[in-house]
Design a protein around this motif. Structure first.
Motif, PDB file in Angstrom:
ATOM      1  N   SER A 146      -1.638 -23.561 -61.301  1.00 37.77           N
ATOM      2  CA  SER A 146      -1.217 -22.482 -60.416  1.00 37.77           C
ATOM      3  C   SER A 146      -2.206 -22.286 -59.275  1.00 37.77           C
ATOM      4  CB  SER A 146      -1.096 -21.179 -61.216  1.00 37.77           C
ATOM      5  OG  SER A 146      -1.118 -20.053 -60.365  1.00 37.77           O
ATOM      6  N   HIS A 167       1.222 -23.225 -51.869  1.00 42.09           N
ATOM      7  CA  HIS A 167       1.982 -22.798 -53.045  1.00 42.09           C
ATOM      8  C   HIS A 167       3.231 -23.665 -53.174  1.00 42.09           C
ATOM      9  CE1 HIS A 167      -0.761 -19.473 -52.510  1.00 42.09           C
ATOM     10  NE2 HIS A 167      -0.380 -18.946 -53.656  1.00 42.09           N
ATOM     11  N   MET A 203       5.120 -27.156 -55.588  1.00 44.29           N
ATOM     12  CA  MET A 203       5.344 -27.494 -56.994  1.00 44.29           C
ATOM     13  C   MET A 203       4.172 -28.270 -57.595  1.00 44.29           C
ATOM     14  SD  MET A 203       8.343 -30.358 -56.727  1.00 44.29           S
ATOM     15  CE  MET A 203       8.095 -31.965 -55.962  1.00 44.29           C
ATOM     16  N   SER A 245       1.590 -25.528 -59.239  1.00 45.56           N
ATOM     17  CA  SER A 245       2.338 -24.489 -59.939  1.00 45.56           C
ATOM     18  C   SER A 245       2.492 -24.863 -61.405  1.00 45.56           C
ATOM     19  CB  SER A 245       3.711 -24.281 -59.297  1.00 45.56           C
ATOM     20  OG  SER A 245       4.493 -25.461 -59.404  1.00 45.56           O
ATOM     21  N   SER A 284       4.898 -24.018 -65.107  1.00 41.22           N
ATOM     22  CA  SER A 284       6.232 -23.591 -65.527  1.00 41.22           C
ATOM     23  C   SER A 284       6.215 -22.087 -65.794  1.00 41.22           C
ATOM     24  CB  SER A 284       6.634 -24.340 -66.803  1.00 41.22           C
ATOM     25  OG  SER A 284       6.759 -25.709 -66.538  1.00 41.22           O
ATOM     26  N   GLN A 299       7.740 -21.715 -62.843  1.00 37.89           N
ATOM     27  CA  GLN A 299       7.775 -21.887 -61.386  1.00 37.89           C
ATOM     28  C   GLN A 299       7.917 -23.360 -61.013  1.00 37.89           C
ATOM     29  OE1 GLN A 299       8.022 -19.772 -59.007  1.00 37.89           O
ATOM     30  NE2 GLN A 299       6.673 -20.146 -57.272  1.00 37.89           N
ATOM     31  N   HIS A 300       7.149 -24.226 -61.689  1.00 44.50           N
ATOM     32  CA  HIS A 300       7.186 -25.642 -61.377  1.00 44.50           C
ATOM     33  C   HIS A 300       8.573 -26.225 -61.625  1.00 44.50           C
ATOM     34  CE1 HIS A 300       6.744 -29.943 -62.560  1.00 44.50           C
ATOM     35  NE2 HIS A 300       6.098 -29.969 -61.415  1.00 44.50           N
ATOM     36  N   ARG A 319      11.464 -24.690 -61.570  1.00 43.60           N
ATOM     37  CA  ARG A 319      12.398 -24.196 -60.560  1.00 43.60           C
ATOM     38  C   ARG A 319      12.242 -24.941 -59.244  1.00 43.60           C
ATOM     39  NH1 ARG A 319      11.919 -20.557 -56.455  1.00 43.60           N
ATOM     40  NH2 ARG A 319       9.795 -20.006 -57.094  1.00 43.60           N
ATOM     41  N   LEU A 320      10.989 -25.132 -58.803  1.00 43.28           N
ATOM     42  CA  LEU A 320      10.759 -25.805 -57.526  1.00 43.28           C
ATOM     43  C   LEU A 320      11.131 -27.276 -57.603  1.00 43.28           C
ATOM     44  CD1 LEU A 320       7.321 -24.214 -56.555  1.00 43.28           C
ATOM     45  CD2 LEU A 320       9.569 -23.653 -55.619  1.00 43.28           C
ATOM     46  N   SER A 335      15.538 -17.974 -54.735  1.00 45.60           N
ATOM     47  CA  SER A 335      14.210 -17.368 -54.779  1.00 45.60           C
ATOM     48  C   SER A 335      13.089 -18.182 -54.150  1.00 45.60           C
ATOM     49  CB  SER A 335      13.822 -17.001 -56.224  1.00 45.60           C
ATOM     50  OG  SER A 335      13.572 -18.141 -57.005  1.00 45.60           O
ATOM     51  N   GLU A 363       6.918 -20.496 -49.799  1.00 47.04           N
ATOM     52  CA  GLU A 363       7.243 -21.628 -50.664  1.00 47.04           C
ATOM     53  C   GLU A 363       7.997 -22.710 -49.914  1.00 47.04           C
ATOM     54  OE1 GLU A 363       7.716 -19.661 -55.113  1.00 47.04           O
ATOM     55  OE2 GLU A 363       9.408 -19.643 -53.725  1.00 47.04           O
TER      56      GLU A 363
END
Length: 424
Positions: free
Chosen positions: A65, A91, A93, A96, A98, A100-101, A103-104, A224, A229
């Motif tokens: 992160s 910021h 992938m 980042s 999970s 978040q990772h 999703r990206l 999102s 991002e």
């Protein structure tokens, strides 16, 4: 428990990049995990053993992160300048964890499937031949500027929807991002981000079928992606999307230029090129150290316990020369099974662009070998100049003579099935 690893700190001297494997061999004799002091002043843990590196790359307890890294850096180095690299991460992938990772990455994966990459092959071949045609007008060229850098830059620009008229500017930014440091590099990043901010605005008003338009559409439909991002993702895809391939083409070209028998073998047997690309990645891959991770709790790697609140790098180049996995690791051997290499990483952050890099390299080396069978270095190998960054080294230029005999253009080589390709 390996107590020696927790007390002794190795220093990355100025000559590290001149022969990094000399360091790796010495460190591996001490154990698979150690502590290092980088020129930046940061102390981190380094994993050099293959088994330990492979396990660490897939361990979710090693966090990536950007917010976490920045906070830990400020805690450990409060006197560091405000613009220190670890205090200003993008910021994206790659930086980042999970969920978040996940999703990206999901937003990007569809553009890098094997089917999607296979559909790019005719365009890669056409661009390759066009660059070689331009090279053929000269007796001597800088292979980096004429071929190695333009090919992957043009490919990733096309995927993201950068207008062709703007691509030369990206080629210049690419040189600056990988070959300069300090204020010049920071300025190149500022210019790149400013351009991309304007491109996002234009594509939001007039979307196309390119990847950047799809990312904008996903964001605008409630997926999102914040504005930060979106911009950071675009920067990462452009920089990472060509940087790995540039270095792969560089190191592979050097191997071919230094070994006539290797060039002859691959020219006579193009079907061996995918395996050769894997060996190039194992022997001298684009990245020496993985992007930085950190521990939020004590973690045991091998027999070494790394405390909470520590930075960790994984030396994939050292792991790829571990004799326990690759016999005679310092010998380039395109006949070996190098498929287990970690040149593209491993686990959740496996390089999303690996299939594209493999295809570009296979097409590029095949065409280069056939078109210019007398290609030679235009200077002694020892005269080549390198620019060193923490984690990787890049060649400043690669002067070559094309030779008096140029082979005629040939029909494209039939595609060879690629190994399943894995973000570091």
């Amino acid at each position: 428990m390996n107590l020696a690893a927790s007390t002794r700190i190795e220093t990355l001297d100025d000559d590290f990049h001149a022969n990094p494997h000399r360091y790796y061999h010495r460190w591996r004799e001490q154990g698979p995990v150690l502590r290092i002091h980088a020129p930046s002043g940061v102390v981190s843990w380094l994993v050099v053993g293959y088994a330990e590196a492979r396990a660490a790359l897939r361990d979710p307890r090693l966090h990536k992160s950007a917010d976490g890294i920045e906070e830990l850096f400020r805690q450990k180095y409060p006197a560091a300048p405000a613009n220190a690299p670890l205090a200003n991460l993008d910021h994206n992938m790659a930086n980042s964890d999970s969920p978040q990772h996940i999703r990206l990455r999901k937003l990007v994966n569809k553009a890098f499937t094997h089917r999607a990459i296979a559909e790019l092959r005719p365009h890669i071949e056409e661009t390759t031949q066009s660059l070689l045609d331009e090279m053929a007008e000269h007796d001597e060229v800088d292979l980096l500027a004429a071929f190695v850098l333009p090919l992957p830059v043009r490919m990733i620009c096309d995927m993201l929807g950068v207008p062709r008229s703007d691509v030369p500017g990206f080629e210049q930014w690419a040189r600056e991002l990988f070959q300069v440091v300090g204020d010049e590099r920071a300025e190149a990043f500022r210019e790149l981000r400013s351009y991309l901010r304007g491109l996002v605005t234009r594509k939001r008003a007039h979307p196309g079928v390119d990847l950047l338009s799809k990312l904008i559409h996903a964001r605008d439909n409630g997926d999102s992606l914040s504005e930060v991002e979106l911009l950071d993702m675009a920067v990462m895809l452009l920089v990472s999307g060509h940087g790995t391939t540039v270095d792969l083409l560089t190191t592979g070209s050097l191997a071919l230029l230094r070994d006539d028998s290797l060039s002859h073998t691959l020219r006579a047997n193009p079907s061996a090129l995918p395996a050769a690309v894997d060996e190039f990645l194992r022997f001298d891959g684009p990245i020496h150290f993985s992007t930085i991770r950190y521990t939020a709790e004590p973690i045991l790697i091998g027999d070494t316990e790394i405390p909470a609140g520590e930075f960790v790098h994984i030396a994939v180049a050292a792991a790829n020369h571990d004799p326990a996995i690759f016999p005679e690791p310092d010998r380039l051997d395109i006949g070996r099974d190098a498929g287990q290499h970690l040149g593209f990483g491993h686990g959740a952050h496996f390089c999303v662009g690996a299939p594209l890099a493999r295809m570009e390299a296979t097409v590029a080396f095949s065409a280069l070998l056939q078109r210019f069978p007398n290609l030679r270095l235009a200077c002694p190998y020892s005269d080549l100049a390198w620019h060193n960054n923490f984690g990787f080294a890049t060649l400043i230029e690669l002067p070559v003579r094309l030779g008096r005999t140029e082979a005629p253009r040939r029909a494209p080589v039939e595609p060879v099935p690629e190994a399943s390709a894995p973000e570091r």
